[in-house]
Write a protein that holds these residues in place. Sequence first.
Motif, mmCIF file in Angstrom:
data_model
loop_
_atom_site.group_PDB
_atom_site.id
_atom_site.type_symbol
_atom_site.label_atom_id
_atom_site.label_comp_id
_atom_site.label_asym_id
_atom_site.label_seq_id
_atom_site.Cartn_x
_atom_site.Cartn_y
_atom_site.Cartn_z
ATOM 1 N N ALA A 192 0.920 -1.226 0.071
ATOM 2 C CA ALA A 192 0.020 -0.005 0.120
ATOM 3 C C ALA A 192 0.854 1.293 -0.020
ATOM 4 N N LEU A 193 0.195 2.416 -0.513
ATOM 5 C CA LEU A 193 1.064 3.808 -0.285
ATOM 6 C C LEU A 193 0.075 4.367 0.810
ATOM 7 N N ILE A 194 0.891 5.035 1.853
ATOM 8 C CA ILE A 194 0.294 5.815 3.083
ATOM 9 C C ILE A 194 0.801 6.980 2.873
ATOM 10 N N VAL A 195 -0.108 7.916 2.912
ATOM 11 C CA VAL A 195 0.197 9.452 2.847
ATOM 12 C C VAL A 195 -0.144 10.032 4.080
ATOM 13 N N GLN A 196 0.411 11.123 4.677
ATOM 14 C CA GLN A 196 0.218 11.445 6.209
ATOM 15 C C GLN A 196 0.800 12.766 6.429
ATOM 16 N N SER A 243 4.409 -1.630 2.366
ATOM 17 C CA SER A 243 4.221 -0.395 2.020
ATOM 18 C C SER A 243 4.965 0.575 1.985
ATOM 19 N N ARG A 244 4.820 1.777 1.415
ATOM 20 C CA ARG A 244 5.606 3.076 1.429
ATOM 21 C C ARG A 244 5.023 4.050 1.979
ATOM 22 N N MET A 245 5.603 5.033 2.397
ATOM 23 C CA MET A 245 4.887 6.131 3.391
ATOM 24 C C MET A 245 5.445 7.521 2.832
ATOM 25 N N VAL A 246 4.538 8.463 2.319
ATOM 26 C CA VAL A 246 4.808 9.703 2.064
ATOM 27 C C VAL A 246 4.448 10.595 3.025
ATOM 28 N N THR A 247 5.138 11.229 3.741
ATOM 29 C CA THR A 247 5.003 12.153 4.987
ATOM 30 C C THR A 247 5.075 13.602 4.420
ATOM 31 N N VAL A 248 4.079 14.548 4.724
ATOM 32 C CA VAL A 248 4.048 15.900 4.525
ATOM 33 C C VAL A 248 4.663 16.760 5.621
ATOM 34 N N ALA A 249 5.942 16.869 5.545
ATOM 35 C CA ALA A 249 6.523 17.690 6.790
ATOM 36 C C ALA A 249 5.987 19.100 6.823
ATOM 37 N N GLY A 250 5.465 19.367 8.164
ATOM 38 C CA GLY A 250 4.875 20.808 8.304
ATOM 39 C C GLY A 250 3.319 20.884 7.849
ATOM 40 N N GLY A 256 11.687 4.277 -1.955
ATOM 41 C CA GLY A 256 11.853 4.327 -0.593
ATOM 42 C C GLY A 256 10.803 5.347 -0.039
ATOM 43 N N ASP A 257 10.643 5.480 1.193
ATOM 44 C CA ASP A 257 9.846 6.717 1.849
ATOM 45 C C ASP A 257 10.124 7.724 1.496
#
Length: 526
Positions: free
Chosen positions: A438-442, A464-471, A500-501
Amino acid sequence: MRNTRIASLTGIGAVAAFFSVLCSALTSATATSVSEASAARDPLWQYTHQTPRWERCDAKNPAAYQCATLKVPLDYSDPGGRKTDIAISRLRAGSVKERRGVLLLNPGGPGGPGLNLPVGPELSLPPAVKRHFDLVGFDPRGVGRSSPVACGLTREEQDAEPAYRARTFAKDVRRARAVAAKCRAREGDRLRHLTTRNTARDMDVIRAMLGEEKISYLGFSYGTYLGAVYTQMFPRRADRFVLDSAADPAAYGRGMFRSMAQATELAFARWSTWTARRHATYHLGRTPAEVRKTFWDLVARADRRPIDDNGTPLTGDGIRAGRAMFFRVREAAERVAGLKRTAEGGKPDPSGTPRPAPAPSAFARDVPPDNEAASAWAVLCADTRASWPRDPERYRGDAIRDRARYPLYGDFASTIKPCAFWTPGSEPATTVDDSSSALIVQNEWDPQTPLAGARAMHRALRGSRMVTVAGGEGHIVHGTNSCADRSTTLYLTTGRLPAGDLTCRASAGSRRNPVRGGPGAGQGDH
Protein backbone atom coordinates in the motif's frame (compact mmCIF):
# COMPACT_ATOMS: atom_id res chain seq x y z
CA MET A 1 -52.35 -26.42 -52.38
CA ARG A 2 -52.57 -23.21 -50.48
CA ASN A 3 -54.39 -24.88 -47.60
CA THR A 4 -51.89 -27.74 -47.57
CA ARG A 5 -49.06 -25.20 -47.53
CA ILE A 6 -50.63 -23.36 -44.63
CA ALA A 7 -51.23 -26.62 -42.80
CA SER A 8 -47.63 -27.66 -43.33
CA LEU A 9 -46.29 -24.36 -42.04
CA THR A 10 -48.65 -24.52 -39.11
CA GLY A 11 -47.43 -28.00 -38.29
CA ILE A 12 -43.84 -26.97 -38.61
CA GLY A 13 -44.54 -23.93 -36.42
CA ALA A 14 -46.14 -26.12 -33.79
CA VAL A 15 -43.17 -28.48 -33.77
CA ALA A 16 -40.77 -25.52 -33.64
CA ALA A 17 -42.73 -23.99 -30.82
CA PHE A 18 -42.64 -27.31 -28.96
CA PHE A 19 -38.86 -27.59 -29.31
CA SER A 20 -38.48 -23.93 -28.35
CA VAL A 21 -40.39 -24.51 -25.13
CA LEU A 22 -38.45 -27.74 -24.54
CA CYS A 23 -35.11 -26.00 -25.11
CA SER A 24 -36.17 -23.12 -22.89
CA ALA A 25 -37.17 -25.55 -20.16
CA LEU A 26 -33.91 -27.47 -20.56
CA THR A 27 -31.91 -24.22 -20.51
CA SER A 28 -33.78 -23.06 -17.43
CA ALA A 29 -33.29 -26.43 -15.77
CA THR A 30 -29.61 -26.40 -16.71
CA ALA A 31 -29.20 -22.85 -15.38
CA THR A 32 -30.98 -23.83 -12.19
CA SER A 33 -28.83 -26.91 -11.75
CA VAL A 34 -25.68 -24.85 -12.45
CA SER A 35 -26.86 -22.22 -9.98
CA GLU A 36 -27.61 -24.84 -7.36
CA ALA A 37 -24.28 -26.55 -7.96
CA SER A 38 -22.44 -23.23 -7.77
CA ALA A 39 -24.27 -22.29 -4.59
CA ALA A 40 -23.37 -25.65 -3.09
CA ARG A 41 -19.69 -25.02 -3.82
CA ASP A 42 -19.80 -21.31 -2.89
CA PRO A 43 -22.40 -20.20 -0.34
CA LEU A 44 -21.91 -16.58 -1.46
CA TRP A 45 -22.65 -17.32 -5.12
CA GLN A 46 -26.12 -15.75 -4.96
CA TYR A 47 -24.54 -12.50 -3.75
CA THR A 48 -21.44 -12.36 -5.93
CA HIS A 49 -23.47 -13.11 -9.07
CA GLN A 50 -26.43 -10.82 -8.48
CA THR A 51 -27.32 -8.35 -11.21
CA PRO A 52 -27.79 -4.84 -9.81
CA ARG A 53 -30.41 -2.49 -11.19
CA TRP A 54 -28.43 0.64 -11.98
CA GLU A 55 -30.29 3.95 -12.04
CA ARG A 56 -29.36 7.59 -12.19
CA CYS A 57 -28.42 8.72 -8.68
CA ASP A 58 -29.96 12.19 -8.93
CA ALA A 59 -30.80 14.92 -11.39
CA LYS A 60 -28.04 17.33 -10.38
CA ASN A 61 -25.18 15.00 -11.35
CA PRO A 62 -24.32 13.47 -14.73
CA ALA A 63 -26.51 10.64 -15.97
CA ALA A 64 -23.36 8.50 -16.09
CA TYR A 65 -23.23 8.63 -12.30
CA GLN A 66 -25.40 5.65 -11.37
CA CYS A 67 -26.51 3.99 -8.16
CA ALA A 68 -27.74 0.54 -7.21
CA THR A 69 -28.50 -1.50 -4.12
CA LEU A 70 -26.98 -4.91 -3.44
CA LYS A 71 -27.94 -7.64 -1.02
CA VAL A 72 -25.31 -9.15 1.28
CA PRO A 73 -25.61 -11.54 4.24
CA LEU A 74 -26.09 -9.85 7.58
CA ASP A 75 -24.09 -12.73 9.07
CA TYR A 76 -21.49 -14.23 6.73
CA SER A 77 -21.41 -17.42 8.80
CA ASP A 78 -25.06 -17.88 7.81
CA PRO A 79 -25.28 -16.71 4.16
CA GLY A 80 -28.74 -18.20 3.76
CA GLY A 81 -30.11 -16.17 6.64
CA ARG A 82 -31.02 -12.50 7.00
CA LYS A 83 -29.85 -10.06 4.34
CA THR A 84 -28.91 -6.41 4.50
CA ASP A 85 -28.62 -3.70 1.84
CA ILE A 86 -25.45 -2.06 0.51
CA ALA A 87 -25.95 1.10 -1.56
CA ILE A 88 -23.25 1.59 -4.21
CA SER A 89 -22.51 4.12 -6.92
CA ARG A 90 -20.36 4.10 -10.02
CA LEU A 91 -18.81 6.54 -12.46
CA ARG A 92 -17.20 4.62 -15.30
CA ALA A 93 -13.60 5.11 -16.39
CA GLY A 94 -13.04 7.80 -18.97
CA SER A 95 -11.07 5.53 -21.31
CA VAL A 96 -11.94 1.99 -22.33
CA LYS A 97 -8.40 1.46 -23.62
CA GLU A 98 -6.66 2.70 -20.45
CA ARG A 99 -9.15 1.25 -17.96
CA ARG A 100 -7.43 -0.65 -15.14
CA GLY A 101 -10.46 -1.67 -13.08
CA VAL A 102 -12.41 -0.18 -10.18
CA LEU A 103 -11.24 2.23 -7.50
CA LEU A 104 -13.33 1.73 -4.40
CA LEU A 105 -13.64 4.83 -2.19
CA ASN A 106 -14.22 5.27 1.54
CA PRO A 107 -14.35 8.67 3.31
CA GLY A 108 -13.65 7.54 6.87
CA GLY A 109 -15.72 7.29 10.01
CA PRO A 110 -16.74 4.76 11.08
CA GLY A 111 -20.16 6.01 10.13
CA GLY A 112 -19.08 7.93 7.03
CA PRO A 113 -21.32 7.62 3.96
CA GLY A 114 -19.34 7.27 0.74
CA LEU A 115 -22.06 6.99 -1.88
CA ASN A 116 -21.46 10.50 -3.28
CA LEU A 117 -17.66 10.36 -3.34
CA PRO A 118 -17.28 9.66 -7.09
CA VAL A 119 -18.82 13.06 -7.90
CA GLY A 120 -18.37 14.93 -4.62
CA PRO A 121 -16.46 18.24 -4.59
CA GLU A 122 -14.32 16.93 -1.74
CA LEU A 123 -12.61 14.43 -4.05
CA SER A 124 -10.29 15.96 -6.65
CA LEU A 125 -8.80 13.05 -8.54
CA PRO A 126 -6.77 13.99 -11.63
CA PRO A 127 -8.02 13.05 -15.13
CA ALA A 128 -5.38 10.32 -15.44
CA VAL A 129 -6.85 8.42 -12.49
CA LYS A 130 -10.39 8.89 -13.78
CA ARG A 131 -9.36 7.46 -17.15
CA HIS A 132 -7.94 4.35 -15.51
CA PHE A 133 -10.68 3.50 -13.03
CA ASP A 134 -14.38 3.21 -12.55
CA LEU A 135 -14.91 5.24 -9.38
CA VAL A 136 -17.10 3.24 -7.01
CA GLY A 137 -18.59 4.72 -3.86
CA PHE A 138 -20.62 2.91 -1.25
CA ASP A 139 -22.31 3.43 2.08
CA PRO A 140 -20.90 0.79 4.47
CA ARG A 141 -23.39 -1.51 6.16
CA GLY A 142 -25.54 0.34 8.68
CA VAL A 143 -24.63 3.73 7.17
CA GLY A 144 -26.61 6.12 4.99
CA ARG A 145 -28.64 4.17 2.45
CA SER A 146 -27.21 0.79 3.45
CA SER A 147 -29.93 -0.41 5.85
CA PRO A 148 -29.09 2.49 8.18
CA VAL A 149 -28.83 1.84 11.89
CA ALA A 150 -30.99 4.11 14.05
CA CYS A 151 -31.20 4.22 17.82
CA GLY A 152 -33.44 7.22 18.45
CA LEU A 153 -30.61 9.16 20.10
CA THR A 154 -31.19 12.70 21.31
CA ARG A 155 -28.82 15.47 20.26
CA GLU A 156 -27.14 15.32 23.67
CA GLU A 157 -26.68 11.55 23.36
CA GLN A 158 -24.95 12.04 20.04
CA ASP A 159 -22.22 14.13 21.72
CA ALA A 160 -19.31 11.74 21.46
CA GLU A 161 -16.93 13.10 24.08
CA PRO A 162 -17.95 15.01 27.17
CA ALA A 163 -15.20 16.41 29.38
CA TYR A 164 -14.65 14.68 32.70
CA ARG A 165 -16.08 16.52 35.68
CA ALA A 166 -16.61 14.87 39.05
CA ARG A 167 -20.01 16.53 39.44
CA THR A 168 -21.26 15.32 36.04
CA PHE A 169 -19.60 11.91 35.80
CA ALA A 170 -22.62 9.97 37.05
CA LYS A 171 -24.72 11.69 34.40
CA ASP A 172 -22.13 10.84 31.74
CA VAL A 173 -22.26 7.18 32.78
CA ARG A 174 -26.05 7.17 32.51
CA ARG A 175 -25.88 8.76 29.08
CA ALA A 176 -23.32 6.24 27.78
CA ARG A 177 -25.40 3.39 29.18
CA ALA A 178 -28.56 4.87 27.60
CA VAL A 179 -26.94 5.09 24.15
CA ALA A 180 -25.96 1.42 24.27
CA ALA A 181 -29.37 0.39 25.64
CA LYS A 182 -31.30 2.36 23.01
CA CYS A 183 -29.28 0.85 20.18
CA ARG A 184 -29.68 -2.65 21.59
CA ALA A 185 -33.44 -2.16 21.97
CA ARG A 186 -33.89 -0.76 18.44
CA GLU A 187 -31.40 -2.90 16.52
CA GLY A 188 -31.08 -6.09 18.57
CA ASP A 189 -28.82 -8.83 17.24
CA ARG A 190 -28.00 -6.81 14.10
CA LEU A 191 -25.48 -4.77 16.10
CA ARG A 192 -23.17 -7.78 16.42
CA HIS A 193 -22.70 -7.87 12.64
CA LEU A 194 -21.97 -4.18 12.00
CA THR A 195 -18.21 -4.70 12.00
CA THR A 196 -15.23 -3.68 9.93
CA ARG A 197 -14.54 -7.30 9.00
CA ASN A 198 -18.04 -7.65 7.59
CA THR A 199 -17.69 -4.38 5.70
CA ALA A 200 -14.48 -5.78 4.17
CA ARG A 201 -16.47 -8.86 3.13
CA ASP A 202 -19.09 -6.57 1.62
CA MET A 203 -16.31 -4.88 -0.37
CA ASP A 204 -15.31 -8.26 -1.74
CA VAL A 205 -18.90 -9.00 -2.76
CA ILE A 206 -18.90 -5.65 -4.60
CA ARG A 207 -15.65 -6.67 -6.33
CA ALA A 208 -17.04 -10.02 -7.45
CA MET A 209 -20.41 -8.60 -8.48
CA LEU A 210 -18.62 -6.07 -10.71
CA GLY A 211 -16.69 -8.92 -12.33
CA GLU A 212 -13.26 -7.80 -11.11
CA GLU A 213 -10.46 -10.14 -10.06
CA LYS A 214 -8.98 -7.39 -7.88
CA ILE A 215 -9.96 -3.97 -6.59
CA SER A 216 -7.97 -0.82 -6.01
CA TYR A 217 -8.86 1.43 -3.12
CA LEU A 218 -8.58 4.96 -1.79
CA GLY A 219 -9.49 5.26 1.89
CA PHE A 220 -9.25 8.16 4.31
CA SER A 221 -8.88 8.17 8.12
CA TYR A 222 -10.84 5.18 9.51
CA GLY A 223 -11.01 4.10 5.87
CA THR A 224 -7.29 3.31 6.10
CA TYR A 225 -8.04 0.76 8.81
CA LEU A 226 -10.86 -0.68 6.71
CA GLY A 227 -8.49 -0.94 3.73
CA ALA A 228 -5.83 -2.65 5.82
CA VAL A 229 -8.38 -5.14 7.14
CA TYR A 230 -9.37 -5.92 3.54
CA THR A 231 -5.77 -6.56 2.49
CA GLN A 232 -5.32 -8.79 5.53
CA MET A 233 -8.45 -10.81 4.76
CA PHE A 234 -8.19 -10.83 0.95
CA PRO A 235 -4.52 -10.26 0.09
CA ARG A 236 -4.74 -11.73 -3.42
CA ARG A 237 -7.68 -9.50 -4.36
CA ALA A 238 -6.08 -6.19 -3.38
CA ASP A 239 -4.49 -4.24 -6.22
CA ARG A 240 -3.42 -0.63 -5.64
CA PHE A 241 -4.35 0.61 -2.16
CA VAL A 242 -3.84 4.22 -1.04
CA LEU A 243 -4.30 4.94 2.67
CA ASP A 244 -4.60 8.67 3.40
CA SER A 245 -4.16 9.73 7.05
CA ALA A 246 -3.67 6.31 8.54
CA ALA A 247 -4.81 5.01 11.90
CA ASP A 248 -2.69 2.78 14.09
CA PRO A 249 -4.31 -0.64 13.56
CA ALA A 250 -3.12 -1.91 16.94
CA ALA A 251 -4.58 1.10 18.79
CA TYR A 252 -7.93 1.06 17.00
CA GLY A 253 -10.57 1.35 19.70
CA ARG A 254 -10.04 3.10 23.01
CA GLY A 255 -6.36 3.62 22.30
CA MET A 256 -7.25 5.71 19.25
CA PHE A 257 -8.83 8.42 21.41
CA ARG A 258 -6.00 8.39 23.91
CA SER A 259 -3.39 8.75 21.17
CA MET A 260 -5.17 11.93 20.06
CA ALA A 261 -4.67 13.38 23.55
CA GLN A 262 -0.92 12.82 23.44
CA ALA A 263 -0.63 14.26 19.92
CA THR A 264 -2.67 17.31 20.94
CA GLU A 265 -0.14 18.23 23.63
CA LEU A 266 2.67 18.12 21.06
CA ALA A 267 0.65 20.33 18.73
CA PHE A 268 -0.16 22.76 21.56
CA ALA A 269 3.54 23.09 22.41
CA ARG A 270 4.37 23.79 18.77
CA TRP A 271 1.57 26.36 18.56
CA SER A 272 2.75 28.13 21.71
CA THR A 273 6.23 28.58 20.24
CA TRP A 274 4.90 29.72 16.85
CA THR A 275 2.51 32.22 18.39
CA ALA A 276 5.07 33.68 20.79
CA ARG A 277 7.17 34.70 17.80
CA ARG A 278 4.18 36.67 16.52
CA HIS A 279 3.17 38.54 19.64
CA ALA A 280 2.98 41.80 17.67
CA THR A 281 0.18 40.24 15.58
CA TYR A 282 -1.83 38.20 18.07
CA HIS A 283 -0.93 39.75 21.46
CA LEU A 284 -1.04 36.40 23.24
CA GLY A 285 2.43 36.42 24.84
CA ARG A 286 6.08 36.98 24.03
CA THR A 287 7.25 33.55 25.18
CA PRO A 288 5.71 30.08 24.84
CA ALA A 289 5.04 30.07 28.59
CA GLU A 290 3.18 33.39 28.35
CA VAL A 291 1.11 32.12 25.43
CA ARG A 292 0.15 28.99 27.34
CA LYS A 293 -0.80 31.07 30.40
CA THR A 294 -2.96 33.34 28.25
CA PHE A 295 -4.79 30.32 26.86
CA TRP A 296 -5.41 28.66 30.22
CA ASP A 297 -6.51 31.96 31.76
CA LEU A 298 -9.04 32.20 28.93
CA VAL A 299 -10.28 28.66 29.66
CA ALA A 300 -10.67 29.47 33.36
CA ARG A 301 -12.53 32.70 32.57
CA ALA A 302 -14.90 30.87 30.21
CA ASP A 303 -15.60 28.29 32.93
CA ARG A 304 -16.59 31.10 35.30
CA ARG A 305 -18.56 33.00 32.67
CA PRO A 306 -19.12 31.47 29.21
CA ILE A 307 -17.96 33.53 26.24
CA ASP A 308 -20.50 34.61 23.63
CA ASP A 309 -19.40 32.64 20.56
CA ASN A 310 -21.76 34.10 17.96
CA GLY A 311 -24.81 33.45 20.06
CA THR A 312 -23.58 30.21 21.63
CA PRO A 313 -22.20 30.27 25.19
CA LEU A 314 -18.71 28.76 25.08
CA THR A 315 -17.33 27.26 28.29
CA GLY A 316 -13.75 26.40 29.08
CA ASP A 317 -14.51 22.76 28.26
CA GLY A 318 -15.95 23.96 24.97
CA ILE A 319 -12.68 25.71 24.16
CA ARG A 320 -10.70 22.58 25.01
CA ALA A 321 -13.03 20.49 22.86
CA GLY A 322 -11.78 22.52 19.89
CA ARG A 323 -8.31 21.07 20.44
CA ALA A 324 -7.95 20.15 16.75
CA MET A 325 -7.40 23.83 15.89
CA PHE A 326 -3.92 23.66 17.43
CA PHE A 327 -2.78 21.44 14.58
CA ARG A 328 -3.13 24.53 12.34
CA VAL A 329 -1.11 27.18 14.07
CA ARG A 330 -2.33 30.28 12.23
CA GLU A 331 -6.00 29.37 12.54
CA ALA A 332 -5.55 28.57 16.22
CA ALA A 333 -3.82 31.88 16.94
CA GLU A 334 -6.60 33.79 15.18
CA ARG A 335 -9.27 31.82 17.01
CA VAL A 336 -7.76 32.21 20.50
CA ALA A 337 -7.04 35.91 19.93
CA GLY A 338 -10.62 36.41 18.78
CA LEU A 339 -12.06 34.64 21.83
CA LYS A 340 -9.81 36.68 24.08
CA ARG A 341 -11.07 39.93 22.55
CA THR A 342 -14.66 38.78 22.97
CA ALA A 343 -14.08 37.83 26.61
CA GLU A 344 -12.62 41.30 27.21
CA GLY A 345 -15.71 42.98 25.79
CA GLY A 346 -15.15 42.91 22.05
CA LYS A 347 -17.37 41.56 19.29
CA PRO A 348 -17.91 37.77 18.98
CA ASP A 349 -15.25 35.90 17.02
CA PRO A 350 -16.69 35.11 13.54
CA SER A 351 -14.28 32.18 13.03
CA GLY A 352 -16.37 30.13 15.44
CA THR A 353 -19.48 30.26 13.29
CA PRO A 354 -20.32 26.71 12.16
CA ARG A 355 -20.48 26.08 8.43
CA PRO A 356 -23.59 24.36 7.07
CA ALA A 357 -23.20 20.79 5.90
CA PRO A 358 -23.75 20.12 2.19
CA ALA A 359 -27.17 18.82 1.27
CA PRO A 360 -27.32 15.08 0.51
CA SER A 361 -28.15 13.81 -2.97
CA ALA A 362 -31.66 12.61 -3.72
CA PHE A 363 -30.46 9.00 -3.54
CA ALA A 364 -29.09 9.53 -0.02
CA ARG A 365 -32.01 11.27 1.65
CA ASP A 366 -34.33 9.89 4.30
CA VAL A 367 -31.45 8.77 6.51
CA PRO A 368 -32.26 8.71 10.24
CA PRO A 369 -30.96 11.88 11.96
CA ASP A 370 -28.86 9.94 14.45
CA ASN A 371 -27.42 7.53 11.88
CA GLU A 372 -23.92 9.00 11.76
CA ALA A 373 -23.44 8.82 15.54
CA ALA A 374 -25.28 5.51 15.91
CA SER A 375 -23.36 3.78 13.13
CA ALA A 376 -20.02 5.16 14.37
CA TRP A 377 -20.56 3.69 17.82
CA ALA A 378 -22.04 0.50 16.39
CA VAL A 379 -18.97 -0.31 14.31
CA LEU A 380 -16.32 0.95 16.73
CA CYS A 381 -17.83 -0.76 19.77
CA ALA A 382 -18.61 -4.05 18.02
CA ASP A 383 -15.06 -4.15 16.64
CA THR A 384 -13.25 -3.33 19.88
CA ARG A 385 -15.56 -4.19 22.77
CA ALA A 386 -12.73 -6.16 24.42
CA SER A 387 -10.60 -3.01 24.79
CA TRP A 388 -13.23 -1.13 26.85
CA PRO A 389 -13.43 -1.78 30.62
CA ARG A 390 -16.91 -2.40 32.05
CA ASP A 391 -16.31 -0.70 35.39
CA PRO A 392 -17.14 3.05 35.21
CA GLU A 393 -14.60 3.77 37.93
CA ARG A 394 -11.81 2.72 35.57
CA TYR A 395 -12.83 5.57 33.28
CA ARG A 396 -12.99 8.03 36.16
CA GLY A 397 -9.45 7.16 37.25
CA ASP A 398 -8.08 7.21 33.70
CA ALA A 399 -9.72 10.56 32.95
CA ILE A 400 -8.23 12.16 36.07
CA ARG A 401 -4.75 10.79 35.33
CA ASP A 402 -4.86 11.61 31.62
CA ARG A 403 -6.03 15.18 32.21
CA ALA A 404 -2.99 15.67 34.42
CA ARG A 405 -0.73 14.26 31.68
CA TYR A 406 -2.52 15.82 28.71
CA PRO A 407 -4.46 18.83 30.02
CA LEU A 408 -6.08 19.84 26.75
CA TYR A 409 -7.79 16.61 25.82
CA GLY A 410 -6.79 13.79 28.15
CA ASP A 411 -10.06 13.62 30.08
CA PHE A 412 -12.18 13.87 26.91
CA ALA A 413 -10.30 10.91 25.47
CA SER A 414 -10.38 8.68 28.54
CA THR A 415 -13.79 9.26 30.09
CA ILE A 416 -16.75 6.88 29.76
CA LYS A 417 -18.06 5.98 26.28
CA PRO A 418 -21.03 3.86 25.12
CA CYS A 419 -18.63 1.03 24.23
CA ALA A 420 -18.37 0.24 27.94
CA PHE A 421 -21.91 -1.15 27.76
CA TRP A 422 -22.05 -2.42 24.17
CA THR A 423 -22.90 -5.83 22.80
CA PRO A 424 -19.68 -7.56 21.65
CA GLY A 425 -19.24 -8.06 17.93
CA SER A 426 -19.61 -11.42 16.24
CA GLU A 427 -15.84 -11.97 16.06
CA PRO A 428 -12.57 -10.46 17.33
CA ALA A 429 -11.02 -7.49 15.57
CA THR A 430 -8.41 -8.11 12.88
CA THR A 431 -4.70 -8.10 13.61
CA VAL A 432 -3.10 -6.24 10.71
CA ASP A 433 0.29 -7.73 9.87
CA ASP A 434 1.01 -8.52 6.22
CA SER A 435 3.20 -7.65 3.26
CA SER A 436 0.67 -5.57 1.32
CA SER A 437 2.16 -2.96 -1.00
CA ALA A 438 0.00 0.00 0.00
CA LEU A 439 0.90 3.70 -0.28
CA ILE A 440 0.39 5.65 2.96
CA VAL A 441 0.22 9.46 2.83
CA GLN A 442 0.25 11.48 6.03
CA ASN A 443 0.44 15.03 7.36
CA GLU A 444 2.94 15.63 10.14
CA TRP A 445 0.36 17.56 12.18
CA ASP A 446 -2.83 15.56 11.89
CA PRO A 447 -5.36 15.95 14.75
CA GLN A 448 -7.41 12.80 14.15
CA THR A 449 -4.90 10.20 13.03
CA PRO A 450 -1.55 11.31 14.48
CA LEU A 451 1.72 10.74 12.68
CA ALA A 452 2.79 8.04 15.15
CA GLY A 453 -0.28 6.00 14.20
CA ALA A 454 0.47 6.26 10.49
CA ARG A 455 4.00 5.05 11.14
CA ALA A 456 2.55 2.09 13.04
CA MET A 457 0.34 1.28 10.03
CA HIS A 458 3.45 1.49 7.83
CA ARG A 459 5.22 -1.05 10.02
CA ALA A 460 2.19 -3.37 10.03
CA LEU A 461 1.96 -3.32 6.20
CA ARG A 462 5.49 -4.44 5.54
CA GLY A 463 5.39 -3.90 1.78
CA SER A 464 4.05 -0.34 2.04
CA ARG A 465 5.71 2.98 1.33
CA MET A 466 4.98 6.18 3.23
CA VAL A 467 4.83 9.77 2.03
CA THR A 468 5.02 12.25 4.93
CA VAL A 469 4.15 15.91 4.45
CA ALA A 470 6.60 17.69 6.75
CA GLY A 471 4.82 20.64 8.32
CA GLY A 472 1.54 19.45 6.82
CA GLU A 473 -1.39 20.58 8.96
CA GLY A 474 -4.85 19.15 9.39
CA HIS A 475 -6.61 15.90 8.70
CA ILE A 476 -6.43 14.37 5.18
CA VAL A 477 -3.64 15.02 2.70
CA HIS A 478 -5.60 14.52 -0.54
CA GLY A 479 -5.87 17.70 -2.57
CA THR A 480 -3.70 19.78 -0.23
CA ASN A 481 -0.14 18.94 -1.30
CA SER A 482 0.96 18.61 -4.92
CA CYS A 483 4.03 16.53 -4.05
CA ALA A 484 2.00 13.89 -2.18
CA ASP A 485 -0.73 13.97 -4.82
CA ARG A 486 1.83 13.22 -7.55
CA SER A 487 2.99 10.13 -5.68
CA THR A 488 -0.60 8.96 -5.30
CA THR A 489 -1.40 9.53 -8.97
CA LEU A 490 1.76 7.77 -10.15
CA TYR A 491 1.02 4.74 -7.99
CA LEU A 492 -2.62 4.48 -9.05
CA THR A 493 -1.93 4.89 -12.76
CA THR A 494 1.27 2.83 -13.06
CA GLY A 495 1.37 0.61 -9.99
CA ARG A 496 4.84 1.91 -9.12
CA LEU A 497 5.47 2.64 -5.46
CA PRO A 498 8.28 5.03 -4.52
CA ALA A 499 11.62 3.28 -4.21
CA GLY A 500 11.68 4.32 -0.56
CA ASP A 501 9.73 6.45 1.88
CA LEU A 502 9.38 10.10 0.82
CA THR A 503 9.12 13.43 2.59
CA CYS A 504 7.20 16.29 0.96
CA ARG A 505 7.14 19.87 2.19
CA ALA A 506 3.87 21.50 3.16
CA SER A 507 2.41 23.75 0.49
CA ALA A 508 2.34 27.32 1.78
CA GLY A 509 -1.15 28.69 2.15
CA SER A 510 -2.97 25.68 0.73
CA ARG A 511 -5.58 24.27 3.06
CA ARG A 512 -9.04 23.09 2.38
CA ASN A 513 -11.08 20.58 4.32
CA PRO A 514 -11.51 17.58 2.02
CA VAL A 515 -13.43 14.36 2.55
CA ARG A 516 -14.31 13.93 6.21
CA GLY A 517 -12.73 13.10 9.53
CA GLY A 518 -12.37 10.09 11.72
CA PRO A 519 -13.86 9.36 15.13
CA GLY A 520 -14.23 12.55 17.13
CA ALA A 521 -13.77 14.70 14.05
CA GLY A 522 -16.66 16.89 15.03
CA GLN A 523 -14.81 18.17 18.06
CA GLY A 524 -13.66 21.50 16.71
CA ASP A 525 -11.81 20.30 13.63
CA HIS A 526 -12.48 23.54 11.76
